[in-house]
Every structure is written in structure tokens, then in C-alpha cells.
Design an enzyme around this catalytic site. Structure first.
Site, mmCIF file in Angstrom:
data_model
loop_
_atom_site.group_PDB
_atom_site.id
_atom_site.type_symbol
_atom_site.label_atom_id
_atom_site.label_comp_id
_atom_site.label_asym_id
_atom_site.label_seq_id
_atom_site.Cartn_x
_atom_site.Cartn_y
_atom_site.Cartn_z
ATOM 1 N N HIS A 188 24.901 37.661 -40.234
ATOM 2 C CA HIS A 188 25.785 36.931 -39.335
ATOM 3 C C HIS A 188 26.349 35.656 -39.953
ATOM 4 O O HIS A 188 27.517 35.317 -39.733
ATOM 5 C CB HIS A 188 25.044 36.626 -38.027
ATOM 6 C CG HIS A 188 24.771 37.857 -37.222
ATOM 7 N ND1 HIS A 188 23.903 37.891 -36.152
ATOM 8 C CD2 HIS A 188 25.259 39.126 -37.336
ATOM 9 C CE1 HIS A 188 23.865 39.116 -35.644
ATOM 10 N NE2 HIS A 188 24.677 39.878 -36.350
ATOM 11 N N ALA A 218 13.618 34.135 -32.589
ATOM 12 C CA ALA A 218 14.863 34.807 -32.205
ATOM 13 C C ALA A 218 15.883 34.757 -33.331
ATOM 14 O O ALA A 218 16.652 35.704 -33.530
ATOM 15 C CB ALA A 218 15.435 34.167 -30.944
ATOM 16 N N GLU A 278 9.628 36.323 -53.067
ATOM 17 C CA GLU A 278 10.371 36.870 -51.936
ATOM 18 C C GLU A 278 9.491 37.680 -50.987
ATOM 19 O O GLU A 278 8.332 37.959 -51.255
ATOM 20 C CB GLU A 278 11.518 37.748 -52.443
ATOM 21 C CG GLU A 278 12.836 37.009 -52.544
ATOM 22 C CD GLU A 278 13.387 36.646 -51.172
ATOM 23 O OE1 GLU A 278 12.774 36.994 -50.129
ATOM 24 O OE2 GLU A 278 14.433 35.990 -51.131
#
Length: 496
Positions: A188, A218, A278
Site C-alpha cells: 500500500h 492492524a 530478515e
């Protein structure tokens, strides 16, 4: 609602009351020592460390490690994660996923806008900004730099103001007022940045660190494009998130956040970012040019707490937070598509590189399908979703297997998947570029690493089972099992 879900300070205090936090007053170094302690905490499932005395740091600044690590107590293993949502400490994966899914169906509750909030107790503007005064840690010896953002979320807004996005991301310190980090085009933040780029403008941006735990969680959930996380958090906790306006660019951030960085994402400037240990457990040796984030203002609470995730082998927050949120979203995707799926779980031990789908075998039988056709339908549905793009492998098991128990998943994988008939590759479906086993050819092509493993016997496609399971749960009458459980301590086993 337990206030811990909406207040990071309350969350920290609650951990302390639960005996799940260690206040570390011994002087520690942000150069690797904090990272090493936190990694050992994950691997020993020890209490979360709160570092109070950090060498050469802003006086009073603190660091919290392992904010969503697992606990050694099996009955309360997920309590730190559950507390992010205000759930009781004995809550398990199914309780958490159920709450997340209920919020997806609830009406969003818009945030409550305030004039001022605790995050504005201290404000640095322009030349006052100096990120190097904070205890920004070097987390792994192989890392290319110190990471300010490992357990925070980006705040960006579309140019037309219709969508406010909160998304978890990482940021590496470049200098006193500049950071660098990825803005993956399919995520996003990358989608919104591209809208600003088309206008020839840098992207107004903020990052919230030490935000309400439910908001952080969230922000790690792959909600559909156009859905604002703030409204989802309100639905999740049953009340609005309180927000304040940033100092310089008109964005809204949670009012009680510990630290807020704000500024803009450069149109075209980059810096070498990484390497970094990672989520998949590896640190590849080469960094990459990533966009620059210019910090124009910095707001923080008195005695601010910087939360960190020391990414690497599981379980850590990329698995407990991200993996759990993906699980809930994938369950929603599967059920909305009419698939006979009653639970989805991204096994923490698999580093968010597989999701296990529990298949209702009676509903499966009613479809009149076979393994190949069913695997193809699942792949098209799941891999084609925003959440499914992040997970390269799917494992299908009957619902006699508890997908949240890794030992049962491994047993099913070893004993039910035929090596020739039950592995279905989908090389045409695009890959998530951070999957560690992808080679240079895969990455250049953008696909090649998708797999569905069928752990359903042929008989299960007809609603039958090949053989009975020889376990305590399946091999004894219910009345006898209850009697054994009730008399367990009488046998001399104590309460184990």
C-alpha cells in the site's frame, strides 16, 4: 476493552504486572548488545526486555525488545500477542483469529481527532531534528546500518485524501534527519507513493513508533486496498483511536504514540539500505538502493520507548504479528470464495513462508473434486489475494489436524502428501520478491516459486478416512479420556 490495546505505555505496564517484562537497568550498548539480548529472549522465550540505561543516548530514552515474542509457558505462549488486542493472557491462536475476523465484519469506527496528545510533549522541528540522539540500534552484525523503524508503521494518504494507510515497514538511519527503506510497489505504501509520483510530488509521510498495540497489529494486516486501518482498529477494540495532526504535513497519527517521525518520501533520491536480518531468518550480503525519507519534525513523549523487532529465525514479530494477521485475512478470503476451509494458520516456525489450510472434509466431498482440481482452485483464490501474495506455499490438511499445532502439521506433511501426486507448482503466479529461495531467474521473471501441497488422502475427497489415528484424542472412548484427565494427578503426574 483492556486499555493495553490502545495505549503502549499501559501495554508495557501490563507486561510488567504479568511478570512478562524485565526492566534492564544495567548499561547496555545500542551497537549489537541490545540486538543480541533480544534475539536470545526470542530463542529462550524469555520475558520482554525494557532497556533503561543505554550508552550515549538521549537521557531517559528507552528501548523495548520482543514486544510480541512468545512465552515459555505453553498455556500462555501467545499472551504478549493477545495483549495487543486486549484479550486475556490465556488466549490462543483461534481466539485471536476469531476476534480479527469479527472486526472485519463490524462497522468501522472512525478515529477521534484531538487538538493535542501525549506524543507532543516534546517537538523538534527543522534543524532541531537529530535522529542520532536516540538509541537507534545496530541489530545484527551483518546489518548495513542502524534501524530506527523495525516495529512501527508508516502513515501515508492518497493525494485526494480518500485513503489513509497505516503499514508496517522498516527504516534504516542514514544521517541526523534522513532514513532509507523499501516502498514495494505492490504494497500500500508503494501504491500511494506512485500516485504522488504521477503528480510530480514527494509523498507526505509519518512513522509511528510505540503506537497503540492494536494499531501496530492492524498495520501489519494485509487489508484490501482502500481500507483505512484506523477504522478497522476502532471496530477491533470497540472505540475510536485518538489521533492528532502532525506538525508539518497534515497527517493524523495516534495521539499517545511514543515517537512520531514526519516529513516526506523523496521523489527520486535513494540510498543503499541494508543488508538486514530478515523475517525469513536470513541476512543476504547485499543491500539495495531504496527511497530516502526526509524527517522534518520529530515528536515524542517524555522518557520515550522505542520498540524493536530483531528479525530473524522464528518466532519473532514478523511471524507472531504479521503471520497471525495474514492468517485471519486468508481465512476470510477462502471462506468468502466458498472454499471448504475452517481455519488458516501461518505456522510461526515456517517464517511466514507457508500457510496451512484446514479443510472440512465433509464439505469437500460435496464438491466432487480431486486433489489437482482443488489445489488449482485454492491457488487461484488464495495466491490471487493481497494477503496470499505474501505467502508462497500452501499446505492442505483435513480438519482432523489442528493447524495451529506444528507437530500435527509436520506429521500430516510427512505421512499424507505423496511425493509424485500431491505437490502442485504454479509457476505462472507472480511471487513476493522477498521469498528467500527465489533465484535470479525467478526474480527477473517475477514468478516461479508458488506451491500447493496436498495432505489429504484420496479417500478424504469422498468424505472418508484411510485409517484411524492412533492418538490419545482419537484412539480411546470419550468417557475413558475424561477419567484419565481427571485422575492425572492421582497417577503421580502432578498438574502436568
Amino acid at each position: 476493552m483492556n486499555r493495553s490495546a490502545l495505549d503502549f505505555r499501559h501495554f508495557v505496564d501490563h507486561l510488567r504486572r504479568q511478570g512478562d517484562l524485565v526492566d534492564v537497568h544495567t548499561e547496555v550498548d545500542a551497537n549489537l548488545e541490545i540486538g543480541a539480548i533480544t534475539r536470545r529472549v526470542y530463542e529462550r522465550r524469555a520475558p520482554a526486555p525494557l532497556f533503561h540505561n543505554i550508552r550515549d543516548s538521549l537521557p531517559g530514552a528507552r528501548v523495548l525488545g520482543a514486544p510480541a515474542g512468545l512465552r515459555a509457558d505453553r498455556a500462555r505462549a501467545h499472551s504478549r500477542l493477545a495483549l495487543h488486542f486486549g484479550l486475556p493472557e490465556h488466549s490462543g491462536p483461534r481466539d485471536i483469529v476469531a476476534m480479527l475476523r469479527a472486526a472485519m465484519r463490524a462497522e468501522p469506527i472512525a478515529p477521534r481527532r484531538l487538538e493535542r496528545g501525549p506524543v507532543q510533549e516534546n517537538v523538534w522541528l527543522g534543524e532541531q531534528v537529530d535522529l542520532t540522539r536516540f538509541p537507534v540500534p545496530l541489530l545484527h552484525e551483518q546489518d548495513g546500518g542502524r534501524y530506527f523503524g523495525t516495529y512501527g508503521f508508516h502513515v501515508v494518504q492518497t493525494p485526494d485524501g480518500s485513503w489513509d494507510s497505516w503499514s508496517v515497514g522498516r527504516l534504516m538511519l542514514v544521517d541526523r534527519n534522513t532514513l532509507a527503506g523499501p516502498t514495494i510497489p505492490t504494497q500500500h505504501i508503494g501504491i500511494i507513493r506512485e500516485q504522488w509520483r504521477r503528480l510530480g510530488k514527494p509523498t507526505p509521510w509519518a512513522m509511528a513508533l510505540g503506537a497503540p498495540p492494536a494499531a501496530l497489529a492492524a498495520a501489519g494486516m494485509p487489508l484490501p486496498e482502500g481500507v483505512s486501518e484506523a477504522g478497522y482498529v476502532g471496530a477491533l477494540v470497540g472505540e475510536p483511536v485518538e489521533v492528532v495532526r502532525t506538525q508539518t504535513n497534515g497527517l493524523w497519527v495516534p495521539a499517545n504514540t511514543e515517537i512520531v517521525l514526519e516529513g516526506e518520501i523523496s521523489l527520486d533520491e535513494t540510498a543503499l539500505e541494508g543488508p538486514m536480518g530478515e523475517y525469513h531468518g536470513y541476512s543476504f550480503p547485499i543491500g539495495k538502493p531504496q527511497p530516502l525519507f526526509h524527517v522534518h519534525a520529530l515528536s515524542f513523549r517524555d522518557q520515550p520507548i522505542l520498540p524493536i523487532c530483531v528479525a530473524g529465525t522464528p518466532p519473532e514479530e514478523n511471524h507472531t504479528i504479521w503471520g497471525t494477521m495474514i492468517s485471519a485475512q486468508l481465512l476470510d478470503v477462502a471462506q468468502n470464495a466458498g472454499l471448504p476451509v475452517d481455519m488458516v494458520w501461518c505456522s510461526y516456525e515456517a517464517a511466514t513462508c507457508w500457510a496451512v489450510l484446514s479443510i472440512d472434509v465433509q464439505r469437500l466431498a460435496a464438491l466432487g473434486t480431486d486433489a489437482a482440481a482443488f489445489a488449482a482452485r485454492v491457488a487461484e483464490t488464495v495466491f490471487g489475494s493481497h494477503a496470499g501474495h505474501l505467502v508462497p506455499k500452501l499446505i492442505l490438511v483435513g480438519n482432523d489436524i489442528d493447524v495451529t499445532e506444528i507437530d500435527q502439521v509436520v506429521w500430516a506433511l510427512a505421512t499424507r502428501a505423496h511425493p509424485l501426486h500431491d505437490h502442485f507448482a504454479f509457476p505462472q503466479i507472480r511471487d513476493f520478491p522477498m521469498v528467500p529461495y527465489l533465484d535470479a531467474e525467478d526474480k527477473a521473471r517475477g514468478s516461479g516459486g508458488r506451491l500447493v501441497i496436498n495432505c489429504l488422502y484420496p479417500e478424504q475427497f469422498a468424505g472418508q478416512m484411510r485409517a484411524a489415528t492412533a492418538s490419545f484424542r482419537h484412539a480411546y472412548p470419550t468417557a475413558l479420556r475424561r477419567r484419565v484427565e481427571e485422575r492425572w494427578s492421582d497417577y503421580g503426574f502432578g498438574d502436568a
